[in-house]
Design an enzyme around this catalytic site. Sequence first.
Site, PDB file in Angstrom:
ATOM      1  CB  SER A 260      25.165  15.388 100.967  1.00 27.62           C
ATOM      2  OG  SER A 260      25.783  14.975 100.335  1.00 27.62           O
ATOM      3  N   GLY A 261      23.237  13.254  98.589  1.00 25.04           N
ATOM      4  CA  GLY A 261      22.598  11.683  98.234  1.00 25.04           C
ATOM      5  C   GLY A 261      21.304  12.099  98.482  1.00 25.04           C
TER       6      GLY A 261
ATOM      7  CB  THR B 121      24.866  14.215  90.992  1.00 27.80           C
ATOM      8  OG1 THR B 121      25.046  14.768  92.160  1.00 27.80           O
ATOM      9  CG2 THR B 121      25.469  14.020  89.559  1.00 27.80           C
TER      10      THR B 121
ATOM     11  CG  ASN C  78      26.025  10.198  98.211  1.00 26.34           C
ATOM     12  OD1 ASN C  78      26.227   9.461  97.370  1.00 26.34           O
ATOM     13  ND2 ASN C  78      25.258  11.427  96.866  1.00 26.34           N
TER      14      ASN C  78
ATOM     15  CB  SER D 222      28.741  13.575  98.178  1.00 26.91           C
ATOM     16  OG  SER D 222      28.157  14.667  98.642  1.00 26.91           O
ATOM     17  CB  SER D 223      27.976  16.933  93.753  1.00 24.15           C
ATOM     18  OG  SER D 223      26.882  15.790  93.613  1.00 24.15           O
TER      19      SER D 223
ATOM     20  N   GLY E 204      21.672  21.219  98.946  1.00 22.00           N
ATOM     21  CA  GLY E 204      20.639  21.682  99.613  1.00 22.00           C
ATOM     22  C   GLY E 204      20.730  22.012 100.855  1.00 22.00           C
TER      23      GLY E 204
ATOM     24  CD  GLU F 131      25.811  19.968 103.099  1.00 18.61           C
ATOM     25  OE1 GLU F 131      27.191  20.879 103.867  1.00 18.61           O
ATOM     26  OE2 GLU F 131      26.194  19.711 102.292  1.00 18.61           O
TER      27      GLU F 131
HETATM   28  N1  LIG Z   1      15.990   7.605  90.807  1.00 21.16           N
HETATM   29  C1  LIG Z   1      17.337   7.351  91.450  1.00 21.16           C
HETATM   30  N2  LIG Z   1      16.824   5.648  91.248  1.00 21.16           N
HETATM   31  C2  LIG Z   1      17.712   5.471  91.589  1.00 21.16           C
HETATM   32  N3  LIG Z   1      18.633   5.466  93.127  1.00 21.16           N
HETATM   33  C3  LIG Z   1      18.597   7.095  92.908  1.00 21.16           C
HETATM   34  C4  LIG Z   1      17.935   7.881  92.572  1.00 21.16           C
HETATM   35  N4  LIG Z   1      18.557   8.951  92.764  1.00 21.16           N
HETATM   36  C5  LIG Z   1      19.107   8.498  93.527  1.00 21.16           C
HETATM   37  N5  LIG Z   1      19.829   7.530  93.401  1.00 21.16           N
HETATM   38  C6  LIG Z   1      21.318   6.751  95.003  1.00 21.16           C
HETATM   39  O1  LIG Z   1      21.408   7.781  95.629  1.00 21.16           O
HETATM   40  C7  LIG Z   1      22.957   8.285  95.090  1.00 21.16           C
HETATM   41  C8  LIG Z   1      23.053   9.316  96.110  1.00 21.16           C
HETATM   42  O2  LIG Z   1      22.282  10.288  94.738  1.00 21.16           O
HETATM   43  P1  LIG Z   1      22.811  11.465  94.043  1.00 21.16           P
HETATM   44  O3  LIG Z   1      22.266  12.054  93.105  1.00 21.16           O
HETATM   45  O4  LIG Z   1      25.024  11.330  93.789  1.00 21.16           O
HETATM   46  O5  LIG Z   1      22.606  13.056  96.020  1.00 21.16           O
HETATM   47  P2  LIG Z   1      23.184  14.578  95.319  1.00 21.16           P
HETATM   48  O6  LIG Z   1      24.167  14.192  94.126  1.00 21.16           O
HETATM   49  O7  LIG Z   1      21.931  14.646  95.677  1.00 21.16           O
HETATM   50  O8  LIG Z   1      23.986  13.778  96.701  1.00 21.16           O
HETATM   51  C9  LIG Z   1      23.034   7.454  94.224  1.00 21.16           C
HETATM   52  O9  LIG Z   1      24.374   7.127  94.216  1.00 21.16           O
HETATM   53  C10 LIG Z   1      21.762   6.387  94.086  1.00 21.16           C
HETATM   54  O10 LIG Z   1      22.450   5.186  94.476  1.00 21.16           O
HETATM   55 MG   LIG Z   2      25.847  15.635  93.883  1.00 22.15          MG
END
Ligand SMILES: Nc1ncnc2c1ncn2[C@@H]1O[C@H](COP(=O)(O)OP(=O)(O)O)[C@@H](O)[C@H]1O
Ligand SMILES: [Mg+2]
Length: 1031
Positions: free
Chosen positions: A117-118, A122, A167, A170-171, A373, A375
């Site tokens: 997560s984070g 997404t 996050n 977070s989804s 992924g 956890e």
């Molecule tokens: N490629 C990227 N460039 C800049 N910031 C990113 C990038 N990927 C993720 N982040 C930062 O990390 C945070 C969490 O990403 P997210 O995709 O929501 O994580 P996940 O879906 O894996 O939990 C986002 O809100 C953003 O601030």
């Molecule tokens: Mg997500």
Amino acid sequence: REGGSSGVIINMEGALTARDRVGIQDFVLLDETTEAAFLSNLKKRFSKDLIYTYIGTLLVSVNPYKELDIYNKKQMDIYMGVNFFELPPHIYALADNAYHTMLTEFNNHFILISGESGAGKTEASKKILQYYAVSCPSTTLLNTVRDKMLMSNPVLEAFGNAKTLKNDNSSRFGKYMDIQFDSQGDAVGGHILNYLLEKSRVVHQNHGERNFHIFYQLVEGGSDDLLHQLGLERGCQHYNYLTQGQCPIVPSINDKNDWKTVKNALQIISFDETVIASVLHLGNVRFESDSKGHLLGVDAHRLQEGLTFRKIEAKKDQVLSPFTTDHAIYARDALAKAIYGQTFTWLVNRINESMENKDPSRKTVIGLLDIYGFEVFYVNSFEQFCINYCNEKLQQLFIELTLKSEQEEYEAEGIEWEPVQFFNNKIICDLIEEKHRGIISLLDEECLRPGDATDLTFLERLEEKMGNHPHFVTHKLADKMTRKTLERGDFRLLHYAGEVTYCVVGFLDKNNDLLYRNIKDLMCQSKNDIVKECFSSMDPDSRRRPETVVTQFKSSLQKLTEILVAKEAWYIRCLKSNESKQSGQFDEALIRHQVKYLGLMEHLRVRRAGFAYRRKYDVFLKRYKPLCPATWPHWRGVAADGVEVLAQHLGYLPDEYKMGRTKIFIRHPRTLFATEDAYEKCKHELATHIQAKYKGYRAKGEYRKQKEAATKIESCWRGTQARKEKEKRAWAVKVIKKFIKGYMTRGQAKSTDNSEYLAFVRQNYLNRLRNNLPKTVLDKTPWLTPPAVLTETSEMLRKLHYRLMVRKYVRGITPQKKAQFQMKLITSSVFKGKKDSYPQSVAHPFADTRISEEDINTRVIQMIRNERIKYCVPVIKYDRNGFKPRQRQLILTQTAVYVVEEAKIKQRVLYSSLKGISVSNLTDSTIVFHITREEPKQKGDLVVQCDHLFELLTKLCVIANKQNAINVVQGSINFEIQAGKGGAVDFSTGPEPMVYKAKNGHLMVVSWALSLLSHVSLRPTSTVIVKHITT
Ligand SMILES: Nc1ncnc2c1ncn2[C@@H]1O[C@H](COP(=O)(O)OP(=O)(O)O)[C@@H](O)[C@H]1O
Ligand SMILES: [Mg+2]
């Protein structure tokens, strides 16, 4: 599985060209596959903001936690349709490669995005969607599908995402989205599958976390009207379900703004906010009388009854038994969760309907799987169990797909398959999901078992059944050491990625996810369409117990596996760089942990199993052929043979490579690097060589062109020249003919035949004459002989010209010269043709005098001053007796000749008494002055020798008018020594001039014969040295 494997090669090429930039772009090409080397490479790249690195086709992405300028339109353009081995690793490269493989091979693909997560999953899936939205061809019609696809995102995020400790966005559900493309590559439809929404969050949030975004967006952003209509008050603080985490306001989230976006999207799918509001109200239910049931479209009284009484079915009767408070709260929360969960499903369905493409033509898809992924928390519960189970299944899938493709490739290439050392996690999958024996089966059994099943009885059952499984431990089963790390209510699974300890508390409840039947029935009768629809689909009529959560999840995973197995796989593994969401921080421990739990090292090992690099023969040969003289510049035979020759030439050891049917396999990256290095070096040399060749070729072409042009010009010129020449010749023939005719008739009277010739002759003669005229009167150039026609003219011209020259000459004569000439004329009249030495004297001009006055003694001058001195000359006087030579000065005055010796005047001869002067006819310079004596005592005739004989005598002629007195004598000259006594001078010629007294008593003068004189003609007579011989 051509796409996958060619992808590997493509990646490798990219890594090759850029490997020296920062770290290595593809881990497959790392020299050693240790975790330390892996992390060091990752760190090196991360420090330069290079967040992407490949493991073959797999993309590793490290969350930078800052905006990088690598997602703009320009970047998209760079990666579009380009074989990405030319470019550094990028998510666009992967998206583009999947898209183009799909188009060319017309098959289905999926991109699996996993990570903690984070970690950026997404974000990654959004980047891919945006890339397709920009890069795929579009029509206005299709834009709506694309818009809906892009729009579905904020809606699903509002309902499915929440702030967690890890996050802010977070989804809280797994998402699989299919994007459908037609054969042109247009995005024409989409479909979403959702997994395991974390419904428990609706009713409970941990400290520092929030409920799903949508609630906050509604109470913060909704208009007053809307809130009033829904019976809601503005502000999260009014609602129990929103404040448990004690952080309703988060700086990074703007609920008000987000609401605007979401509201628009919701209107399109005609969503009714009342459902959300009802959940909030439910959270505030404290089991006093309440009247908010109308929002759910059900009777308030019946809702209250449903939440406070349990309907027990005993045979044919239905009995209502009252709940305890705990039970009532449980029922309330269960209802809230159910409403929210069902609504979410409904939403996904609506979105699917709107994106559905009803066109039956065949389509290909790219699936995007954004799923949690591995956890591992401090306390891990049922959710983590499901999530980690899901990851085990995906790992299994990955192993199958990768190994299968590798093996298939080896088989297709006829290369012996060498077993790879890697961990197969099938044993863990079986431990969890095996029918009747797996953990899931046991959990379901406990849930369905009548009697007092609890979480702990479940744990006991596990210990009973799994007792000696190598991947399963509990407090009771563990040895002493391990036991210390386990609580009594824990069980631990040794997942492929590492150990996770689960706490069994809540497993049964969460798995059951029970909703009391009377409430479910009540919801089915709701007047709210959405509520009714949601609950009706939950098989209300069936008396059967609904499937447990884990079983539902298992079967949905099964379905997902089936979906994925039929597709080409692409992987993105997201890593979190640090826990504090800070940019520029690379938390090594945290990343090492993720590398382990994402199985990246495993992945790398599988990828590198056997041969690290493979390449189609023709492509390999094409790139490296310059390295071997036998293959450069062309290999005429079969590509495979060429590669073999090349490999031999490069010194590949037999163990380092294998020749497949269509590809060469190279075992170690270093072999390839050495080859690539050699190629890099050689490339420059070749480039220079080719350049030189090309330049030469160009120059040659240029030269040939110039030469052709020159030849052309030359031939034209020659033609012109030849024509001119011909004309000239024709003209010449005519002229010559005429000339000849003219010549033959030159003597005749002027006619047409000879007139031109004569004119020519005339002109020619005149021209020649002009150039050959005598320049002066003295010029002896002969007059040019004229042609017959010009004889007369020529004579006239000659006379004219001479007259002219004479005139010029005369004009140029000075008075002195004139005097000179006059004297010379006298000389000539006296001596010409008489005295032999005369001709020699002509050229020598006469001087005024031969002795200047200073050289004459002053006494002499005083004595003769009155007579005016006219001319002086040194002479040799011969004595009259004995002819002794004496040096004397001879001075001519107006009246007399004086013979002077120093201061003495030896003799004075008046002109009047000078009766004659005699000289010989020979070349000597002897003069005899004959003197008339009035007195006998007077001295006799004077015999002298004077070098300036002609000058002296001419002066004498002029001064004393004695022309007629001068005699040129042949033979001897007689003279008077004194009165009555005669003497004689004899003359003769000889080889040497001399003067002496001869035996006969005469003065003998010998001079050069004329013939000899001409010999010494250059010498004037005056300088002839006369030898005086005295006896
Ligand atoms: N490629 C990227 N460039 C800049 N910031 C990113 C990038 N990927 C993720 N982040 C930062 O990390 C945070 C969490 O990403 P997210 O995709 O929501 O994580 P996940 O879906 O894996 O939990 C986002 O809100 C953003 O601030
Ligand atoms: Mg997500």
